[in-house]
Design an enzyme around this catalytic site. Structure first.
Site, PDB file in Angstrom:
ATOM      1  N   ASP A  34       0.878  -1.184   0.000  1.00  0.00           N
ATOM      2  CA  ASP A  34       0.000   0.000   0.000  1.00  0.00           C
ATOM      3  C   ASP A  34       0.906   1.223   0.000  1.00  0.00           C
ATOM      4  O   ASP A  34       0.874   2.026   0.898  1.00  0.00           O
ATOM      5  CB  ASP A  34      -0.950  -0.001   1.209  1.00  0.00           C
ATOM      6  CG  ASP A  34      -0.225   0.059   2.543  1.00  0.00           C
ATOM      7  OD1 ASP A  34       0.957  -0.374   2.619  1.00  0.00           O
ATOM      8  OD2 ASP A  34      -0.822   0.535   3.538  1.00  0.00           O
ATOM      9  N   ILE A  70       3.089  -6.204   2.760  1.00  0.00           N
ATOM     10  CA  ILE A  70       3.457  -5.113   3.663  1.00  0.00           C
ATOM     11  C   ILE A  70       2.387  -4.017   3.687  1.00  0.00           C
ATOM     12  O   ILE A  70       2.681  -2.864   4.009  1.00  0.00           O
ATOM     13  CB  ILE A  70       4.844  -4.540   3.302  1.00  0.00           C
ATOM     14  CG1 ILE A  70       4.958  -4.185   1.817  1.00  0.00           C
ATOM     15  CG2 ILE A  70       5.929  -5.554   3.664  1.00  0.00           C
ATOM     16  CD1 ILE A  70       6.322  -3.612   1.415  1.00  0.00           C
ATOM     17  N   ASP A 116       8.138  -1.706   7.154  1.00  0.00           N
ATOM     18  CA  ASP A 116       8.020  -2.710   6.096  1.00  0.00           C
ATOM     19  C   ASP A 116       9.361  -3.311   5.707  1.00  0.00           C
ATOM     20  O   ASP A 116       9.420  -4.436   5.197  1.00  0.00           O
ATOM     21  CB  ASP A 116       7.357  -2.086   4.865  1.00  0.00           C
ATOM     22  CG  ASP A 116       5.907  -1.722   5.115  1.00  0.00           C
ATOM     23  OD1 ASP A 116       5.289  -2.318   6.015  1.00  0.00           O
ATOM     24  OD2 ASP A 116       5.382  -0.836   4.414  1.00  0.00           O
TER      25      ASP A 116
END
Length: 319
Positions: A11, A127, A251
């Site tokens: 994202d 992630i 992440d």
């Protein structure tokens, strides 16, 4: 190192960009595709941000696919306070690639196709919110069995939230999807939780050394990270120094674990669950350390890692 085939679901906010650049710089890694999901910002921004990262790294040939625009249920969350409205620090870029570079195939269909092409060989690095993964297993229940490993950045192990009282952002964005994935995926599963990343933070001295390298990649990272750095400093001033004990690229921990088998040095092996309801606990991850849940599959919940390896990988990412 052995060649590693990755499928990455993002994202794309600032730390997603950092994780992607870390993987793109690893010579033994091949990214077969990048699938995009709602989360830190809108899906359109996420897709555009991935393309910006790939352009910066001269890797626009890697296929990018648009996926879920919203969670399975409930309202969408965003993280513009940290990542900026556009997801990359609201740093303007007049040379950003247009969305014509996106592949037309839906992200979920691309996921299924890619793992069918390389059964048992692909590590899936998730992630962002897990919506695309939940849709994939609902469409093809055999999907998890064809994945070599699943690496997740999300959830928590000490009931500490960062967007709700007990909810980490990625899981709180789509608790139902997280519930489906942690119940329905029986492949080897490795989880980098919010508390794990915070307890293994890097120093701000390292951060400034990292973004001060004299390269185009470092210049890109300086620009897109400025907003989140300022937000962290303002939180430290308002809430105390515990907000800014160190630099945390959340992440990147999951990505480092996916590409370096020796990065994680200690884990908790147990069944895990997600609370999809609850007034205060919706989206909270639960560790079954007592073995009370009726599940055979156990996840590897990361607790310690080699931060020197992470520093090396991050430095290489911006060289």
């Amino acid at each position: 190192m052995d060649k590693k085939l990755l499928l990455v679901d993002v994202d794309c906010g600032v730390d997603d960009a950092q994780a992607l650049m870390l993987a793109l710089a690893a010579p033994h890694v091949e990214i077969l595709g990048i699938t995009c999901c709602h989360g830190n910002t809108t899906l359109e921004n996420v897709c555009r941000n991935v393309l910006r990262v790939l352009k910066t790294c001269d890797r626009l040939q890697i296929p990018v696919f648009g996926g879920a625009t919203r969670p399975l249920l409930g309202n969408s969350l965003h993280a513009s306070h940290y990542h900026g409205v556009d997801g990359l620090g609201d740093a303007p870029d007049s040379t950003s690639p247009d969305l014509d570079h996106l592949h037309k195939e839906h992200a979920v269909l691309a996921m299924i196709r890619i793992v069918n092409k390389y059964p048992g060989q692909v590590s899936l690095v998730a992630i962002g919110p897990l919506t695309n993964l939940a849709l994939a297993v609902n469409m093809d229940p055999t999907f998890p069995q064809k994945i070599k490993c699943l690496f997740i950045m999300g959830g928590n192990m000490e009931s500490r939230g960062n967007v709700t009282v007990c909810g980490e952002f990625n899981f709180a964005c789509d608790p139902e999807a997280a519930y489906i994935v942690l119940n329905g995926f029986d492949c080897p599963t490795h989880i980098a939780t919010w508390e794990f990343t915070c307890s293994n933070n890097l120093s701000w001295v390292f951060y400034h050394e990292w973004i001060s390298q004299k390269t185009d990649k470092a210049e890109f990272m300086r620009k897109v990270s400025a907003h989140s750095e300022n937000f962290t400093k303002s939180c430290a001033e308002e809430h105390g120094e515990q907000w800014a004990k160190g630099f945390v690229s959340c992440d990147s921990y999951a990505m480092a674990a996916a590409i370096d088998d020796k990065f994680v040095t200690d884990i908790i092996s147990c069944a895990v669950g997600v609370e999809p309801s609850g007034t205060l606990t919706r989206g909270m991850m639960v560790l079954d350390t007592l073995g009370m849940l009726p599940r055979k599959h156990k996840a590897c919940v990361m607790t310690k890692c080699d931060t020197n390896k992470l520093k090396f990988l991050l430095m290489e990412a911006l060289r």
